[in-house]
Design an enzyme around this catalytic site. Structure first.
Site, PDB file in Angstrom:
ATOM      1  N   SER A 281      -2.018  10.872   7.084  1.00 19.26           N
ATOM      2  CA  SER A 281      -1.305  10.855   5.546  1.00 19.26           C
ATOM      3  C   SER A 281      -1.555   9.796   4.704  1.00 19.26           C
ATOM      4  O   SER A 281      -1.453   9.906   3.633  1.00 19.26           O
ATOM      5  CB  SER A 281       0.075  10.913   5.874  1.00 19.26           C
ATOM      6  OG  SER A 281       0.512   9.909   6.816  1.00 19.26           O
TER       7      SER A 281
ATOM      8  N   HIS B 258       3.664   4.448   3.975  1.00 16.95           N
ATOM      9  CA  HIS B 258       2.812   5.198   3.001  1.00 16.95           C
ATOM     10  C   HIS B 258       3.137   4.594   1.829  1.00 16.95           C
ATOM     11  O   HIS B 258       4.202   4.255   1.275  1.00 16.95           O
ATOM     12  CB  HIS B 258       3.531   6.678   2.900  1.00 16.95           C
ATOM     13  CG  HIS B 258       3.556   7.522   4.437  1.00 16.95           C
ATOM     14  ND1 HIS B 258       4.488   7.127   5.202  1.00 16.95           N
ATOM     15  CD2 HIS B 258       2.599   8.063   4.683  1.00 16.95           C
ATOM     16  CE1 HIS B 258       4.186   8.115   6.242  1.00 16.95           C
ATOM     17  NE2 HIS B 258       2.860   8.520   6.048  1.00 16.95           N
TER      18      HIS B 258
ATOM     19  N   ASP C  25       8.575   3.992   2.560  1.00 16.89           N
ATOM     20  CA  ASP C  25       8.950   3.449   3.868  1.00 16.89           C
ATOM     21  C   ASP C  25       7.761   2.376   3.949  1.00 16.89           C
ATOM     22  O   ASP C  25       7.303   2.005   3.096  1.00 16.89           O
ATOM     23  CB  ASP C  25       8.548   4.490   5.155  1.00 16.89           C
ATOM     24  CG  ASP C  25       7.346   5.234   4.763  1.00 16.89           C
ATOM     25  OD1 ASP C  25       6.369   4.895   4.427  1.00 16.89           O
ATOM     26  OD2 ASP C  25       7.229   6.641   4.912  1.00 16.89           O
TER      27      ASP C  25
END
Length: 503
Positions: free
Chosen positions: A281, A469, A466
């Site tokens: 991601s 990311h 967070d």
């Protein structure tokens, strides 16, 4: 007998002459292009993404009936092209019925005498001269006007029975009030005047191409037909556009070269290479504005006129799950020779090995395995290093080039410094790359060092959700760091494809 022998020899000679005469009649005429880098850039193979129109003009002509030879050379003016003997090379090859496409001017405006180029010509078309002791060649030289040099090429070509065609220089990608300035009071005008005086075809390439470019607008031209970094030399699409303008004007002329113009030319542009992004991601595309991977803004730093950036990264994946789910096998079917594959994992490889999500890989670089039962299936789990090397090797087998990146840094600051993870995934990624002799980039350290320069408060703005990311601003920061590193690294083999914004 002597008379018979004489007749026999005569008949044989006549037969030989007729054969040769027939061969000369069936030889295809040749179209020669002479000019500067806007006609042929570099070696004519698109280095730096730059091309000349002479590299594409042949695609508009019936090459079963006419041959094409591009003899242009970058950096030359109408004067130096002849002084270097380049025109002599073409002139010595000319035959009756050949064509010579002539375009000079971009370099004629330089100094007449200096220690760098000494390529300038006297402005205009007159017979005035300037005597110099050339600072480069150390020879005495009589410098003539631009028009004088163009006229010499034309008269030489005519003397050989060839057909010269003069063009005004292509426009530069410079804009003033939404328009491109013309050269119809300088080199374009002088080229036209020589054509009229010598009664040869003149193609106002500058005017025709400028009109085309203006119809697209500056934003539609820069980044498609010209690069932002270069206002003089065209991309492949720009070179094709210039060639098409020449062909349009040629068709409207009475020049016999028009008979070889194809009605429906099939234009083949240089094939793009692919940059495949393989990872998790922190690289992937996302609908969540708070979890944008650096692969999303990465194309803005890439020469997308020559490169396709294909983002295959998938959120939540490790080296193990990317392989287990078939994502790797599917991706590698698209890899081809000449492509580059960026591989970056690590964030999820530290997850559970034998519990839900089942995405953790074994630590390290070894050959050890662990069999895991999951949903009535068994899976043999390998180490992170083993999986990475598998990807590297299988990339090589396709002919593509693997690029290994360490995982991105997290917004974690133990002891006032960004965590580096040099005791695990960062080091193992480097070891895998070194073992397989492929390029490695320590993204973790590069970005972390820049984070520390910004400070915690600024970096916190990159991580709204967070510690792993980033938002688009943070993703762009990482993407630019990666692009800058590739641009500055000869070993990466990618410097030529990176487009950094001007500071």
């Amino acid at each position: 007998m002597n008379v018979l022998k004489f007749l026999a020899v005569g008949l044989l000679s006549l037969s030989f002459f007729n054969c040769n005469n027939k061969d000369s009649q069936t030889l295809k005429p040749t179209v020669y292009t002479v000019g500067d880098s806007t006609v042929k850039n570099g070696r004519g193979n698109g280095d730096g993404g730059l091309w000349g129109w002479g590299d594409f003009i042949g695609q508009f002509l019936d090459t079963t009936k006419v041959s094409i030879e591009n003899h242009a050379l970058g950096g030359t003016s109408s004067r130096t092209y002849q002084n270097l003997g380049l025109w002599d090379t073409v002139n010595n090859k000319l035959r009756t019925g050949d064509y010579v496409l002539i375009q000079f001017g971009h370099n004629d405006n330089g100094p007449v005498n200096d220690t760098i180029r000494a390529r300038g010509t006297i402005k205009g078309i007159g017979d005035e001269t300037e005597k110099i002791d050339n600072l480069i060649t150390k020879k005495h030289e009589i410098v003539h006007s631009y028009g004088w040099y163009i006229r010499k090429i034309v008269t030489d070509a005519k003397a050989k029975g060839a057909i010269p065609i003069i063009m005004s220089p292509i426009p530069r990608n410079k804009w003033q009030n939404g328009r491109i300035p013309r050269n119809n009071n300088s080199y374009g005008l002088w080229a036209k005047q020589i054509a009229e005086q010598e009664q040869v075809t003149f193609i106002d390439l500058n005017k025709h191409m400028s009109k085309k470019l203006e119809s697209f607008g500056e934003s539609g031209v820069t980044g498609t037909y010209f690069y932002l970094r270069d206002h003089t030399h065209t991309s492949a699409k720009g070179a094709v556009l210039a060639a098409s303008c020449i062909i349009d004007d040629l068709k409207a002329s009475t020049n016999p070269l028009k008979q070889y113009v194809l009605n429906e030319p099939k234009i083949i542009l240089p094939k793009k290479i692919n940059f495949f992004l393989i990872g998790d991601s922190t690289m992937a595309i996302s609908d969540n504005p708070n979890t944008i991977g650096w692969g999303v803004p990465f194309p803005k730093y890439i020469d997308t006129m020559r490169v396709n950036v294909i983002n295959k990264a998938r959120g939540g994946r490790s080296t193990r799950t990317f392989i287990y789910e078939g994502l790797w096998d599917k991706a590698k079917t698209e890899f081809k020779a000449g492509d580059f594959v960026f591989i970056q994992f690590g964030h999820n490889d530290a997850g559970n090995i034998d519990k839900k999500k089942y995405r953790g890989s074994l630590k390290g670089m070894g050959e050890e395995t662990q069999v895991v039962d999951r949903d009535s299936l068994t899976e043999t789990v390998h180490t992170y290093g083993y999986n990475l090397i598998k990807m590297i090797r299988e990339t090589k087998e396709t002919g593509a080039t693997p690029i290994v990146l360490s995982l991105t840094p997290r917004n974690e600051w133990p002891h006032g410094k960004v965590e580096r993870r040099t005791d695990s995934y960062v080091t193992w990624a480097e070891q895998a790359a070194n073992a397989e002799h492929v390029y490695y980039m320590n993204v973790n350290d590069l970005v972390a060092t820049k984070y520390e320069g910004l400070g915690k408060d600024q970096v916190k703005l990159f991580f709204p959700q967070d510690h792993t990311h980033t938002n688009l601003k943070g993703a762009t920061f990482t993407a630019k760091t990666i692009a800058e590193t590739l641009k500055n690294s000869k070993a990466s083999g990618l410097r030529d494809y990176i487009e950094l914004p001007k500071k």
